[in-house]
Motif scaffolding. Structure first.
Motif, PDB file in Angstrom:
ATOM      1  N   GLN A   2       0.846  -1.189   0.000  1.00 32.54           N
ATOM      2  CA  GLN A   2       0.000   0.000   0.000  1.00 32.54           C
ATOM      3  C   GLN A   2       0.883   1.241   0.000  1.00 32.54           C
ATOM      4  OE1 GLN A   2      -3.494  -0.072   0.025  1.00 32.54           O
ATOM      5  NE2 GLN A   2      -3.144  -2.232  -0.383  1.00 32.54           N
ATOM      6  N   PHE A   3       0.323   2.336  -0.508  1.00 29.44           N
ATOM      7  CA  PHE A   3       1.039   3.602  -0.547  1.00 29.44           C
ATOM      8  C   PHE A   3       0.175   4.673   0.099  1.00 29.44           C
ATOM      9  CE2 PHE A   3       2.109   1.300  -4.490  1.00 29.44           C
ATOM     10  CZ  PHE A   3       3.441   1.044  -4.232  1.00 29.44           C
ATOM     11  N   GLU A   4       0.811   5.553   0.830  1.00 27.70           N
ATOM     12  CA  GLU A   4       0.125   6.705   1.406  1.00 27.70           C
ATOM     13  C   GLU A   4       0.804   7.944   0.841  1.00 27.70           C
ATOM     14  OE1 GLU A   4       0.555   8.713   5.652  1.00 27.70           O
ATOM     15  OE2 GLU A   4      -0.478   6.778   5.764  1.00 27.70           O
ATOM     16  N   VAL A   5       0.026   8.787   0.179  1.00 31.94           N
ATOM     17  CA  VAL A   5       0.577   9.988  -0.436  1.00 31.94           C
ATOM     18  C   VAL A   5       0.002  11.211   0.262  1.00 31.94           C
ATOM     19  CG1 VAL A   5       0.839  11.298  -2.581  1.00 31.94           C
ATOM     20  CG2 VAL A   5       0.746   8.801  -2.655  1.00 31.94           C
ATOM     21  N   ARG A  15       4.688   7.358   1.318  1.00 31.80           N
ATOM     22  CA  ARG A  15       5.059   6.406   2.361  1.00 31.80           C
ATOM     23  C   ARG A  15       4.699   4.998   1.906  1.00 31.80           C
ATOM     24  NH1 ARG A  15       2.484  10.584   5.125  1.00 31.80           N
ATOM     25  NH2 ARG A  15       3.948  11.902   6.255  1.00 31.80           N
ATOM     26  N   LEU A  16       5.688   4.107   1.961  1.00 33.52           N
ATOM     27  CA  LEU A  16       5.463   2.712   1.586  1.00 33.52           C
ATOM     28  C   LEU A  16       4.970   1.966   2.809  1.00 33.52           C
ATOM     29  CD1 LEU A  16       7.149   3.828  -0.717  1.00 33.52           C
ATOM     30  CD2 LEU A  16       8.343   1.663  -0.807  1.00 33.52           C
ATOM     31  N   LYS A  17       3.859   1.260   2.644  1.00 34.70           N
ATOM     32  CA  LYS A  17       3.239   0.526   3.747  1.00 34.70           C
ATOM     33  C   LYS A  17       3.410  -0.969   3.503  1.00 34.70           C
ATOM     34  CE  LYS A  17       1.789   4.152   5.859  1.00 34.70           C
ATOM     35  NZ  LYS A  17       2.359   4.457   7.166  1.00 34.70           N
ATOM     36  N   GLY A  18       4.520  -1.477   3.929  1.00 38.80           N
ATOM     37  CA  GLY A  18       4.823  -2.892   3.758  1.00 38.80           C
ATOM     38  C   GLY A  18       6.280  -3.142   4.102  1.00 38.80           C
ATOM     39  N   GLU A  19       6.600  -4.373   4.445  1.00 34.60           N
ATOM     40  CA  GLU A  19       7.953  -4.702   4.881  1.00 34.60           C
ATOM     41  C   GLU A  19       8.890  -5.096   3.744  1.00 34.60           C
ATOM     42  OE1 GLU A  19       7.908  -7.597   7.987  1.00 34.60           O
ATOM     43  OE2 GLU A  19       7.054  -6.177   9.433  1.00 34.60           O
ATOM     44  N   ARG A  52      11.708  -3.433   5.353  1.00 37.03           N
ATOM     45  CA  ARG A  52      12.810  -4.154   5.994  1.00 37.03           C
ATOM     46  C   ARG A  52      13.657  -4.921   4.993  1.00 37.03           C
ATOM     47  NH1 ARG A  52      10.596  -7.513  10.839  1.00 37.03           N
ATOM     48  NH2 ARG A  52      12.754  -8.129  10.709  1.00 37.03           N
ATOM     49  N   PHE A  53      13.116  -5.139   3.777  1.00 36.42           N
ATOM     50  CA  PHE A  53      13.832  -5.906   2.756  1.00 36.42           C
ATOM     51  C   PHE A  53      13.615  -5.246   1.397  1.00 36.42           C
ATOM     52  CE2 PHE A  53      13.774  -9.002  -0.682  1.00 36.42           C
ATOM     53  CZ  PHE A  53      15.011  -9.591  -0.542  1.00 36.42           C
TER      54      PHE A  53
END
Length: 114
Positions: A2-5, A15-19, A52-53
């Protein structure tokens, strides 16, 4: 992923929403960055705080975003890299290509000229 702009002072924040930023979601990131620049943004800050990756596809998506910024006479910066992600940028020497900031606040301050 997911992305939050949001619009910030001096930059549009993505903002990137994921690991994980990898082959499964890198095309979505590439497309989203392109849409933001096509929409008129001149400066985009990609916050990687939750990531994280990252693999070569993820790095490629960010390089594509950087090229998109250059095409639009804009700027793409990164913030909040976790240690594992930062080490990939150091290893590939992409830390010499991107403006990388420790925090979103530091990036927005620098990008807005404060």
């Amino acid at each position: 992923m997911q992305f939050e702009v949001t619009a910030g002072t001096g930059a549009t924040i993505l903002r990137l929403k994921g690991e994980r930023l990898d082959a499964h979601n890198s095309d979505a990131l590439k497309t989203r960055i392109k849409e933001i620049f096509d929409g008129g943004a001149k400066t985009v800050l990609v916050n990687l705080g939750e990531v994280r990756f990252i693999d070569s596809s993820g790095l490629g998506a960010l390089v594509s975003g950087f090229k998109n910024a250059v095409f639009h006479k804009g700027r793409l910066a990164l913030s909040s890299l976790q240690e594992q992600v930062r080490s990939m940028f150091d290893l590939t020497r992409l830390n010499r290509v991107f403006d990388i900031y420790v925090s979103e606040e530091e990036a927005l301050s620098a990008l807005s000229g404060k």
